[in-house]
Design a protein around this motif. Structure first.
Motif, PDB file in Angstrom:
ATOM      1  N   VAL A   4      35.314  18.976  -7.320  1.00 15.95           N
ATOM      2  CA  VAL A   4      34.943  19.241  -5.932  1.00 15.95           C
ATOM      3  C   VAL A   4      36.184  19.310  -5.060  1.00 15.95           C
ATOM      4  N   SER A   5      36.244  20.345  -4.200  1.00 21.50           N
ATOM      5  CA  SER A   5      37.303  20.456  -3.207  1.00 21.50           C
ATOM      6  C   SER A   5      36.713  20.084  -1.853  1.00 21.50           C
ATOM      7  N   GLY A   6      37.157  18.970  -1.315  1.00 26.01           N
ATOM      8  CA  GLY A   6      36.690  18.558  -0.003  1.00 26.01           C
ATOM      9  C   GLY A   6      37.160  19.498   1.086  1.00 26.01           C
ATOM     10  N   VAL A   7      38.329  20.088   0.905  1.00 23.54           N
ATOM     11  CA  VAL A   7      38.884  21.004   1.909  1.00 23.54           C
ATOM     12  C   VAL A   7      38.082  22.312   1.943  1.00 23.54           C
ATOM     13  N   LEU A   8      37.843  22.901   0.766  1.00 19.40           N
ATOM     14  CA  LEU A   8      37.124  24.173   0.696  1.00 19.40           C
ATOM     15  C   LEU A   8      35.612  24.007   0.715  1.00 19.40           C
ATOM     16  N   GLY A   9      35.151  22.835   0.306  1.00 22.04           N
ATOM     17  CA  GLY A   9      33.714  22.628   0.213  1.00 22.04           C
ATOM     18  C   GLY A   9      33.112  23.364  -0.970  1.00 22.04           C
ATOM     19  N   LEU A  10      33.931  23.618  -1.985  1.00 22.24           N
ATOM     20  CA  LEU A  10      33.483  24.345  -3.172  1.00 22.24           C
ATOM     21  C   LEU A  10      33.664  23.479  -4.404  1.00 22.24           C
ATOM     22  N   GLU A  11      32.980  23.873  -5.470  1.00 25.81           N
ATOM     23  CA  GLU A  11      33.130  23.201  -6.755  1.00 25.81           C
ATOM     24  C   GLU A  11      33.741  24.189  -7.749  1.00 25.81           C
ATOM     25  N   ASP A  30      29.387  27.369  -4.497  1.00 21.77           N
ATOM     26  CA  ASP A  30      29.224  26.896  -3.124  1.00 21.77           C
ATOM     27  C   ASP A  30      27.931  26.087  -3.048  1.00 21.77           C
ATOM     28  N   VAL A  32      26.623  24.576  -0.587  1.00 29.62           N
ATOM     29  CA  VAL A  32      25.885  24.771   0.662  1.00 29.62           C
ATOM     30  C   VAL A  32      24.912  25.942   0.520  1.00 29.62           C
ATOM     31  N   SER A  33      25.414  27.083   0.033  1.00 35.13           N
ATOM     32  CA  SER A  33      24.542  28.257  -0.152  1.00 35.13           C
ATOM     33  C   SER A  33      23.862  28.247  -1.515  1.00 35.13           C
ATOM     34  N   GLU A  34      24.237  27.276  -2.348  1.00 38.54           N
ATOM     35  CA  GLU A  34      23.707  27.158  -3.713  1.00 38.54           C
ATOM     36  C   GLU A  34      23.888  28.458  -4.492  1.00 38.54           C
TER      37      GLU A  34
END
Length: 80
Positions: A4-11, A30, A32-34
């Motif tokens: 997980v990237s906390g900065v990008l919010g991506l895995e 992503d 958030v957008s799944e």
């Protein structure tokens, strides 16, 4: 769960690939957008598919316009 990237919010995930020479590919997800983010190869394939659809639609439009012109000419002829 991937990295997980906390900065990008991506895995970041290592996904199994069909190519035996490259058994895994790195993919971004992503949460958030799944949705999986598109790869360059996937984006290129989508672009080609969109161009093919646009060409088919343009040909169908030309055929429809030609048919309309034929029917208008026939209607004009029948009205005389």
């Amino acid at each position: 769960m991937g990295l997980v990237s906390g900065v990008l919010g991506l895995e970041l995930w290592a996904k199994v690939n069909d190519d035996v020479e490259v058994p895994y590919v790195l993919r971004l997800y992503d949460p958030v957008s799944e949705a999986w983010l598109p790869t360059p190869a996937w984006s290129e394939a989508e672009r080609r598919a969109a161009e093919a659809r646009a060409a088919r639609e343009a040909e169908a439009r030309r055929a429809a316009e030609a048919r309309i012109a034929e029917l208008e000419a026939e209607l004009t002829r029948l009205r005389r």
